[in-house]
Write a protein that holds these residues in place. Sequence first.
Motif, mmCIF file in Angstrom:
data_model
loop_
_atom_site.group_PDB
_atom_site.id
_atom_site.type_symbol
_atom_site.label_atom_id
_atom_site.label_comp_id
_atom_site.label_asym_id
_atom_site.label_seq_id
_atom_site.Cartn_x
_atom_site.Cartn_y
_atom_site.Cartn_z
ATOM 1 N N ILE A 106 32.675 71.358 -5.987
ATOM 2 C CA ILE A 106 33.529 70.304 -5.931
ATOM 3 C C ILE A 106 34.611 70.131 -6.843
ATOM 4 C CG2 ILE A 106 33.585 67.970 -5.632
ATOM 5 C CD1 ILE A 106 30.515 68.242 -4.540
ATOM 6 N N SER A 107 34.193 70.443 -7.967
ATOM 7 C CA SER A 107 35.304 70.197 -9.142
ATOM 8 C C SER A 107 36.339 71.457 -8.934
ATOM 9 C CB SER A 107 34.501 70.485 -10.395
ATOM 10 O OG SER A 107 33.717 69.414 -10.794
ATOM 11 N N SER A 108 36.091 72.680 -8.944
ATOM 12 C CA SER A 108 36.958 73.521 -8.939
ATOM 13 C C SER A 108 37.814 73.424 -7.682
ATOM 14 C CB SER A 108 36.215 74.963 -9.014
ATOM 15 O OG SER A 108 35.308 75.182 -7.885
ATOM 16 N N ALA A 109 37.212 73.202 -6.448
ATOM 17 C CA ALA A 109 37.911 72.882 -5.412
ATOM 18 C C ALA A 109 38.873 71.755 -5.544
ATOM 19 C CB ALA A 109 36.796 72.866 -4.046
ATOM 20 N N SER A 110 38.439 70.840 -5.876
ATOM 21 C CA SER A 110 39.385 69.463 -6.269
ATOM 22 C C SER A 110 40.643 69.858 -7.214
ATOM 23 C CB SER A 110 38.561 68.583 -6.773
ATOM 24 O OG SER A 110 37.636 68.088 -5.844
ATOM 25 N N VAL A 111 40.203 70.580 -8.117
ATOM 26 C CA VAL A 111 41.415 70.594 -9.179
ATOM 27 C C VAL A 111 42.192 71.967 -8.560
ATOM 28 C CG1 VAL A 111 41.893 72.133 -11.265
ATOM 29 C CG2 VAL A 111 39.980 70.421 -11.132
ATOM 30 N N GLY A 112 41.895 72.911 -8.015
ATOM 31 C CA GLY A 112 42.664 73.923 -7.143
ATOM 32 C C GLY A 112 43.564 73.274 -6.237
ATOM 33 N N SER A 113 43.028 72.584 -5.402
ATOM 34 C CA SER A 113 43.948 71.664 -4.424
ATOM 35 C C SER A 113 44.990 70.894 -4.790
ATOM 36 C CB SER A 113 42.808 70.793 -3.573
ATOM 37 O OG SER A 113 43.653 70.357 -2.177
ATOM 38 N N LEU A 114 44.429 69.969 -6.064
ATOM 39 C CA LEU A 114 45.455 69.043 -6.659
ATOM 40 C C LEU A 114 46.719 70.038 -7.323
ATOM 41 C CD1 LEU A 114 43.233 66.596 -8.358
ATOM 42 C CD2 LEU A 114 44.670 66.110 -6.521
ATOM 43 N N ILE A 115 46.287 71.101 -8.020
ATOM 44 C CA ILE A 115 47.424 71.887 -8.365
ATOM 45 C C ILE A 115 48.280 72.393 -7.180
ATOM 46 C CG2 ILE A 115 47.747 74.041 -9.679
ATOM 47 C CD1 ILE A 115 45.253 73.574 -11.194
ATOM 48 N N ALA A 116 47.751 72.789 -5.991
ATOM 49 C CA ALA A 116 48.398 73.194 -4.867
ATOM 50 C C ALA A 116 49.391 72.320 -4.404
ATOM 51 C CB ALA A 116 47.527 73.714 -3.760
ATOM 52 N N GLY A 117 48.913 70.938 -4.487
ATOM 53 C CA GLY A 117 49.673 69.741 -4.001
ATOM 54 C C GLY A 117 51.054 69.662 -4.897
ATOM 55 N N CYS A 118 50.527 69.657 -6.124
ATOM 56 C CA CYS A 118 51.725 69.517 -6.962
ATOM 57 C C CYS A 118 52.786 70.746 -6.965
ATOM 58 C CB CYS A 118 51.101 69.759 -8.429
ATOM 59 S SG CYS A 118 50.375 68.218 -8.897
ATOM 60 N N CYS A 119 52.500 71.875 -6.705
ATOM 61 C CA CYS A 119 53.165 73.134 -6.267
ATOM 62 C C CYS A 119 54.101 72.798 -4.944
ATOM 63 C CB CYS A 119 52.375 74.390 -6.175
ATOM 64 S SG CYS A 119 51.756 74.966 -7.704
ATOM 65 N N SER A 120 53.296 72.203 -4.056
ATOM 66 C CA SER A 120 54.207 71.950 -2.802
ATOM 67 C C SER A 120 55.123 70.850 -3.031
ATOM 68 C CB SER A 120 53.067 71.572 -1.822
ATOM 69 O OG SER A 120 52.446 72.584 -1.318
ATOM 70 N N PHE A 195 36.820 66.678 -0.310
ATOM 71 C CA PHE A 195 36.011 67.889 -0.808
ATOM 72 C C PHE A 195 34.550 67.485 -0.847
ATOM 73 C CE2 PHE A 195 40.034 70.246 -1.864
ATOM 74 C CZ PHE A 195 39.899 71.290 -0.918
ATOM 75 N N TYR A 196 34.414 66.537 -1.408
ATOM 76 C CA TYR A 196 32.802 65.928 -1.705
ATOM 77 C C TYR A 196 32.131 65.789 -0.294
ATOM 78 C CZ TYR A 196 29.085 63.290 -3.575
ATOM 79 O OH TYR A 196 27.747 62.892 -3.851
ATOM 80 N N ILE A 197 32.841 65.379 0.629
ATOM 81 C CA ILE A 197 32.166 64.976 1.852
ATOM 82 C C ILE A 197 31.989 66.216 2.721
ATOM 83 C CG2 ILE A 197 32.530 63.897 4.372
ATOM 84 C CD1 ILE A 197 34.033 61.530 2.691
ATOM 85 N N TYR A 198 33.034 67.032 2.789
ATOM 86 C CA TYR A 198 33.037 68.088 3.554
ATOM 87 C C TYR A 198 32.376 69.332 2.967
ATOM 88 C CZ TYR A 198 36.669 67.374 6.889
ATOM 89 O OH TYR A 198 37.543 66.720 7.949
ATOM 90 N N TYR A 199 32.024 69.383 1.526
ATOM 91 C CA TYR A 199 31.081 70.308 0.928
ATOM 92 C C TYR A 199 29.655 69.815 1.384
ATOM 93 C CZ TYR A 199 28.315 72.745 -2.563
ATOM 94 O OH TYR A 199 27.296 73.476 -3.133
ATOM 95 N N TYR A 200 29.242 68.715 1.519
ATOM 96 C CA TYR A 200 27.951 68.402 1.906
ATOM 97 C C TYR A 200 27.763 68.506 3.159
ATOM 98 C CZ TYR A 200 26.622 67.299 -2.990
ATOM 99 O OH TYR A 200 26.288 67.308 -4.523
ATOM 100 N N LEU A 201 28.663 68.187 4.013
ATOM 101 C CA LEU A 201 28.635 68.560 5.441
ATOM 102 C C LEU A 201 28.370 70.014 5.745
ATOM 103 C CD1 LEU A 201 29.205 67.067 8.146
ATOM 104 C CD2 LEU A 201 31.446 67.953 8.172
ATOM 105 N N ILE A 202 29.084 70.640 5.195
ATOM 106 C CA ILE A 202 28.849 72.276 5.285
ATOM 107 C C ILE A 202 27.352 72.423 4.630
ATOM 108 C CG2 ILE A 202 29.718 74.557 4.274
ATOM 109 C CD1 ILE A 202 32.431 73.626 4.431
ATOM 110 N N LYS A 203 26.989 72.249 3.540
ATOM 111 C CA LYS A 203 25.696 72.340 3.024
ATOM 112 C C LYS A 203 24.648 71.807 3.987
ATOM 113 C CE LYS A 203 23.190 72.464 -1.205
ATOM 114 N NZ LYS A 203 23.262 72.255 -2.694
ATOM 115 N N GLY A 204 24.831 70.602 4.478
ATOM 116 C CA GLY A 204 23.927 70.416 5.451
ATOM 117 C C GLY A 204 23.867 71.280 6.731
#
Length: 209
Positions: A106-120, A195-204
């Motif tokens: 969740i942490s790495s996905a969130s950080v990666g996505s935030l950096i991507a948003g800043c790039c966009s 990402f928190y919600i979708y991660y646990y949805l996937i894991k479930g």
Amino acid sequence: MWKECSIVGDSLNEKTAEISQSTEKVLSRLLRQTLIASLVLFLGVLFLARFFHEPVLQVSKGFIDFTGPLGVGFAILIADSVHVFLPPDTFLIIAVAAGLSDAWVISSASVGSLIAGCCSYAQGKYLLPKLDSFTRFVRKHEEKLEVYVKRFGFWAVVLGALTPLPYSWTSVAAGAMGMRFRLFLLAALFRIPRFYIYYYLIKGGWIAV
């Protein structure tokens, strides 16, 4: 000539009609799309876990062996900054199947996505006005989301972070229309609960079989 004018007129009429829609209708549609997308994702993971469990495990293990644990965050950074349909949830499935730590994913996905948003955002603010070829390519997609940015401002980026509204293109539109970076970054933080919600949805879905 008349046909081209007619097409342009129809396009403007459609855009005007979209702008005139009520806020409640837009939000209701996005909520419905989000719920449908969540259900489809959960059922898709159930299907993979039931019928393709071993192949998914092999692919996940190979991916993590090749990239290391940082690979998930880096892959999501690419998925959320390259303007093509490459769902970041694909890499959440890989992370779940590989058995990586929940907090780490969740942490790495969130950080990666935030950096991507800043790039966009930077693309929209700094590159869009300067590069003709980039402008022509981006404007085709970014214009479709200007209606949301014009109407919702800060909340348009929040919607892009949480709903199926394209996050990368919403970020580009926010930069192109001059949204303050601090305001944009605050809105982009809503990517974390997504990402928190979708991660646990996937894991479930993965462990349910």
